[in-house]
Design a protein around this motif. Sequence first.
Motif, PDB file in Angstrom:
ATOM      1  N   TRP A 293     -57.857  59.390 -42.836  1.00  0.00           N
ATOM      2  CA  TRP A 293     -57.990  57.998 -43.273  1.00  0.00           C
ATOM      3  C   TRP A 293     -57.940  57.909 -44.796  1.00  0.00           C
ATOM      4  O   TRP A 293     -57.253  57.067 -45.358  1.00  0.00           O
TER       5      TRP A 293
ATOM      6  N   HIS B 260     -55.105  55.870 -46.698  1.00  0.00           N
ATOM      7  CA  HIS B 260     -55.458  54.710 -47.521  1.00  0.00           C
ATOM      8  C   HIS B 260     -55.014  54.901 -48.978  1.00  0.00           C
ATOM      9  O   HIS B 260     -54.497  53.964 -49.590  1.00  0.00           O
TER      10      HIS B 260
ATOM     11  N   HIS C 212     -51.417  54.330 -49.112  1.00  0.00           N
ATOM     12  CA  HIS C 212     -51.128  52.910 -48.927  1.00  0.00           C
ATOM     13  C   HIS C 212     -51.212  52.182 -50.272  1.00  0.00           C
ATOM     14  O   HIS C 212     -50.417  51.283 -50.553  1.00  0.00           O
TER      15      HIS C 212
ATOM     16  N   HIS D 263     -51.454  52.447 -40.925  1.00  0.00           N
ATOM     17  CA  HIS D 263     -52.530  52.117 -41.863  1.00  0.00           C
ATOM     18  C   HIS D 263     -53.144  50.772 -41.510  1.00  0.00           C
ATOM     19  O   HIS D 263     -54.370  50.625 -41.479  1.00  0.00           O
TER      20      HIS D 263
ATOM     21  N   ALA E 264     -56.905  50.473 -40.488  1.00  0.00           N
ATOM     22  CA  ALA E 264     -57.720  49.714 -41.440  1.00  0.00           C
ATOM     23  C   ALA E 264     -58.531  48.636 -40.736  1.00  0.00           C
ATOM     24  O   ALA E 264     -59.684  48.375 -41.115  1.00  0.00           O
TER      25      ALA E 264
END
Length: 144
Positions: free
Chosen positions: A37, A41, A44, A95, A99
């Motif tokens: 994650w 992130h 991203h 994502h 998220a």
Amino acid sequence: MKPTSRPIGYWLRHLHNLIEAQFEAALAEDRLGRRHWQTLHLLHEAARTRAQLDAALAPFGTDGDGAVDDLARRGWVARDDDGRLGLTTAGQTAHAQVAARVEEARARLMSGLTTEQYVETVRVLAVMAGNLESASPTAGAETR
């Protein structure tokens, strides 16, 4: 028993364990770990070199290339012409889906708290950490 009858170390460890379990549950559907994650992130937010990614993740420990390699095998991460890692279209979609689950987990954590209370809690913990780091040069060496 009143919450204040336990020392801060108890609450820090207990909360850490609960947060870890909450993240594991939120990420389990995609067979992801917390490092996945964090990597997803960060990428991203912006494409990064491997060194930039490693530096951003350093405070959380290291797992070698495991998360990046796994995300690349899934087709979620690729290198651009400059060698930077970034999310593919499939990675952007993944994502967004992950998220949403992470945000649900954070909302459970924050239930009954204001943003100001959260910010003050983080500030107080940062001051405590700084106090101990300045008192002993080796106390904060692992977090730097």
